[in-house]
Motif scaffolding. Structure first.
Motif, mmCIF file in Angstrom:
data_model
loop_
_atom_site.group_PDB
_atom_site.id
_atom_site.type_symbol
_atom_site.label_atom_id
_atom_site.label_comp_id
_atom_site.label_asym_id
_atom_site.label_seq_id
_atom_site.Cartn_x
_atom_site.Cartn_y
_atom_site.Cartn_z
ATOM 1 N N SER A 190 30.089 -24.539 21.612
ATOM 2 C CA SER A 190 30.033 -23.993 22.977
ATOM 3 C C SER A 190 28.593 -24.049 23.482
ATOM 4 O O SER A 190 27.980 -23.037 23.774
ATOM 5 C CB SER A 190 30.553 -22.549 23.007
ATOM 6 O OG SER A 190 29.808 -21.732 22.121
ATOM 7 N N HIS A 195 20.887 -24.588 31.394
ATOM 8 C CA HIS A 195 19.810 -23.990 30.613
ATOM 9 C C HIS A 195 18.456 -24.319 31.248
ATOM 10 O O HIS A 195 18.265 -25.415 31.790
ATOM 11 C CB HIS A 195 19.854 -24.511 29.181
ATOM 12 C CG HIS A 195 21.227 -24.535 28.573
ATOM 13 N ND1 HIS A 195 21.986 -23.393 28.396
ATOM 14 C CD2 HIS A 195 22.000 -25.569 28.129
ATOM 15 C CE1 HIS A 195 23.144 -23.712 27.844
ATOM 16 N NE2 HIS A 195 23.177 -25.033 27.682
ATOM 17 N N GLY A 285 16.161 -17.997 18.110
ATOM 18 C CA GLY A 285 16.962 -17.183 19.021
ATOM 19 C C GLY A 285 17.503 -18.034 20.157
ATOM 20 O O GLY A 285 18.161 -19.056 19.934
ATOM 21 N N PRO A 286 17.208 -17.669 21.418
ATOM 22 C CA PRO A 286 17.712 -18.425 22.559
ATOM 23 C C PRO A 286 16.854 -19.640 22.913
ATOM 24 O O PRO A 286 17.140 -20.331 23.888
ATOM 25 C CB PRO A 286 17.679 -17.403 23.691
ATOM 26 C CG PRO A 286 16.542 -16.506 23.340
ATOM 27 C CD PRO A 286 16.546 -16.418 21.836
ATOM 28 N N THR A 305 15.709 -22.804 26.959
ATOM 29 C CA THR A 305 16.210 -21.439 26.823
ATOM 30 C C THR A 305 17.667 -21.407 27.253
ATOM 31 O O THR A 305 18.004 -21.794 28.383
ATOM 32 C CB THR A 305 15.389 -20.458 27.681
ATOM 33 O OG1 THR A 305 14.025 -20.496 27.244
ATOM 34 C CG2 THR A 305 15.918 -19.041 27.533
ATOM 35 N N ARG A 306 18.518 -20.943 26.381
ATOM 36 C CA ARG A 306 19.956 -20.967 26.633
ATOM 37 C C ARG A 306 20.343 -20.037 27.767
ATOM 38 O O ARG A 306 19.789 -18.936 27.913
ATOM 39 C CB ARG A 306 20.714 -20.567 25.358
ATOM 40 C CG ARG A 306 22.199 -20.873 25.385
ATOM 41 C CD ARG A 306 22.808 -20.576 24.032
ATOM 42 N NE ARG A 306 24.199 -21.002 23.945
ATOM 43 C CZ ARG A 306 24.964 -20.843 22.880
ATOM 44 N NH1 ARG A 306 24.461 -20.262 21.788
ATOM 45 N NH2 ARG A 306 26.223 -21.249 22.888
ATOM 46 N N GLU A 307 21.293 -20.493 28.567
ATOM 47 C CA GLU A 307 21.791 -19.701 29.691
ATOM 48 C C GLU A 307 22.259 -18.333 29.205
ATOM 49 O O GLU A 307 22.999 -18.229 28.228
ATOM 50 C CB GLU A 307 22.941 -20.434 30.380
ATOM 51 C CG GLU A 307 23.488 -19.719 31.594
ATOM 52 C CD GLU A 307 24.601 -20.487 32.276
ATOM 53 O OE1 GLU A 307 24.899 -20.178 33.436
ATOM 54 O OE2 GLU A 307 25.174 -21.415 31.651
ATOM 55 N N GLY A 308 21.805 -17.282 29.885
ATOM 56 C CA GLY A 308 22.194 -15.933 29.525
ATOM 57 C C GLY A 308 21.364 -15.348 28.401
ATOM 58 O O GLY A 308 21.604 -14.214 27.982
ATOM 59 N N GLY A 309 20.411 -16.115 27.878
ATOM 60 C CA GLY A 309 19.575 -15.613 26.790
ATOM 61 C C GLY A 309 20.289 -15.464 25.471
ATOM 62 O O GLY A 309 19.815 -14.761 24.565
ATOM 63 N N VAL A 310 21.422 -16.137 25.317
ATOM 64 C CA VAL A 310 22.216 -16.059 24.085
ATOM 65 C C VAL A 310 21.573 -16.934 23.009
ATOM 66 O O VAL A 310 21.067 -18.023 23.299
ATOM 67 C CB VAL A 310 23.662 -16.518 24.339
ATOM 68 C CG1 VAL A 310 24.492 -16.460 23.065
ATOM 69 C CG2 VAL A 310 24.294 -15.671 25.432
ATOM 70 N N ASP A 311 21.591 -16.474 21.763
ATOM 71 C CA ASP A 311 21.010 -17.248 20.673
ATOM 72 C C ASP A 311 21.746 -18.575 20.490
ATOM 73 O O ASP A 311 22.981 -18.647 20.581
ATOM 74 C CB ASP A 311 21.079 -16.466 19.366
ATOM 75 C CG ASP A 311 20.100 -15.313 19.293
ATOM 76 O OD1 ASP A 311 19.281 -15.173 20.230
ATOM 77 O OD2 ASP A 311 20.150 -14.555 18.313
ATOM 78 N N TRP A 312 20.994 -19.623 20.210
ATOM 79 C CA TRP A 312 21.594 -20.895 19.848
ATOM 80 C C TRP A 312 22.120 -20.819 18.410
ATOM 81 O O TRP A 312 21.570 -20.064 17.597
ATOM 82 C CB TRP A 312 20.547 -22.017 19.896
ATOM 83 C CG TRP A 312 20.022 -22.358 21.254
ATOM 84 C CD1 TRP A 312 18.801 -22.028 21.769
ATOM 85 C CD2 TRP A 312 20.687 -23.123 22.268
ATOM 86 N NE1 TRP A 312 18.663 -22.525 23.038
ATOM 87 C CE2 TRP A 312 19.812 -23.205 23.374
ATOM 88 C CE3 TRP A 312 21.927 -23.749 22.347
ATOM 89 C CZ2 TRP A 312 20.140 -23.891 24.544
ATOM 90 C CZ3 TRP A 312 22.267 -24.428 23.508
ATOM 91 C CH2 TRP A 312 21.378 -24.494 24.594
#
Length: 318
Positions: A190, A195, A285-286, A305-312
């Motif tokens: 997902s 990003h 992290g993100p 940086t992943r959308e929403g600040g969610v960790d990769w």
């Protein structure tokens, strides 16, 4: 969808080849009167046809309906079997021959809206691994399991995959009774989203001195194409749009990469047919740091940086 329930006999498995899948009641009833009574399992729904590599509670599930000449009264049980095929090229083949993995008794069936026995046949990944004696490191994404069901009637007769022909076995067909299924080990992915990135060390090998000395910011959109393949809106993370080239983003219909169980494979092409290679430097992290290069000697680094600040997830490149 309207469904018409017919009586079934064991001779059907042989005669289906000769008479096809006629829906004429008189024709089928005439055949049934001349052969020994039997039964079969109809696949009503495939709930899940794969296992999650990272979740041993994930399961293979199909909803089946038993039909026989006595409207389900001949049902005794359904036996479950499983085997394993190792397709990972690591020098050792951990494939396993078929073993039993449980039984569904007639008492576990409920009655469908058509008055016939029905149940959900379920096998969890944990059950499969235990039955086959597989341990960590012996199975990977892309490997697969083969599941086989065996219908047992009260008089001891059994029906399974070897007893049916293509007309009877075809899922989605008239009988939809294959008795055999395949379940792959998959890794959920997902990575889609829009990003943000900070690009640095931008180089244009065939236009030296044109690129900015500092950083370039922007966004990149990754669109899930299915099967772990993603389309990216910019393979070069702002390099084309900067003073390097003052061009549109490096993208095309072939600007893709693949996520296979957190292993990222690149080689997508931009609007000029240039091929891009990404190398993941770190995941924090993100923040995902990628070094990239194309075969025109363009290159750079991007911190995404992943959308929403969610960790990769723990992504790597091969």
């Amino acid at each position: 969808m309207k469904r018409i329930i017919y009586k079934i006999t064991s001779g059907l498995f042989t005669l289906a080849v000769l008479i096809g899948c006629s829906t004429d009641n008189n024709t089928i009833d005439d055949v049934f009167e001349k052969v020994e009574n039997g039964g079969f399992l109809r696949t009503v729904e495939t709930v899940s046809s794969s296992f999650n590599l990272f979740d041993t509670s994930s399961s293979f599930e199909v909803v089946v309906e038993e039909q026989d000449h006595e409207n389900g009264e001949l049902l005794s049980q359904v036996n479950k079997y499983i085997s394993f095929t190792d397709v990972t090229d690591d020098g050792t083949d951990y494939s396993k021959a078929e073993v039993a993995v449980g039984t569904v008794a007639a008492s576990e069936f409920t009655t469908s809206q058509y008055g016939l026995p029905t149940t959900t046949v379920k096998i969890t990944l944990a059950e499969a691994l235990t039955a086959l004696g597989l341990s960590d490191g012996q199975y990977n994404g892309g490997d697969s399991f083969s599941i086989r069901l065996e219908l047992v009637l009260t008089d001891g007769r059994t029906y399974s995959a070897a007893d049916v022909n293509g007309n009877v076995a075809a899922l989605g067909g008239y009988y939809s009774s294959p008795y055999a299924y395949s379940a792959s080990l998959v890794c959920p992915t997902s990575l889609e989203g829009t990003h943000s990135f900070i690009a640095s060390n931008l180089q244009a090998g065939n236009n030296p001195g044109a690129c900015p000395v500092g950083t370039v910011t922007g966004t990149v959109t990754w669109t899930n194409q299915g099967g772990g393949t993603y389309l990216t809106s910019d393979l070069g993370f702002g390099q084309y749009e900067s003073s390097c080239w003052n061009d549109s983003p490096a993208s095309s219909g072939g600007a893709t990469f693949v996520d296979a169980c957190n292993i990222i494979t690149t080689g997508g092409t931009d609007q000029y047919g240039l091929v891009y290679t990404w190398t993941i430097v770190s995941v924090n992290g993100p923040e995902l740091t990628i070094d990239w290069v194309n075969d025109y000697a363009d290159s750079g680094r991007a911190v995404i940086t992943r959308e929403g600040g969610v960790d990769w997830p723990p992504l790597v490149t091969n």
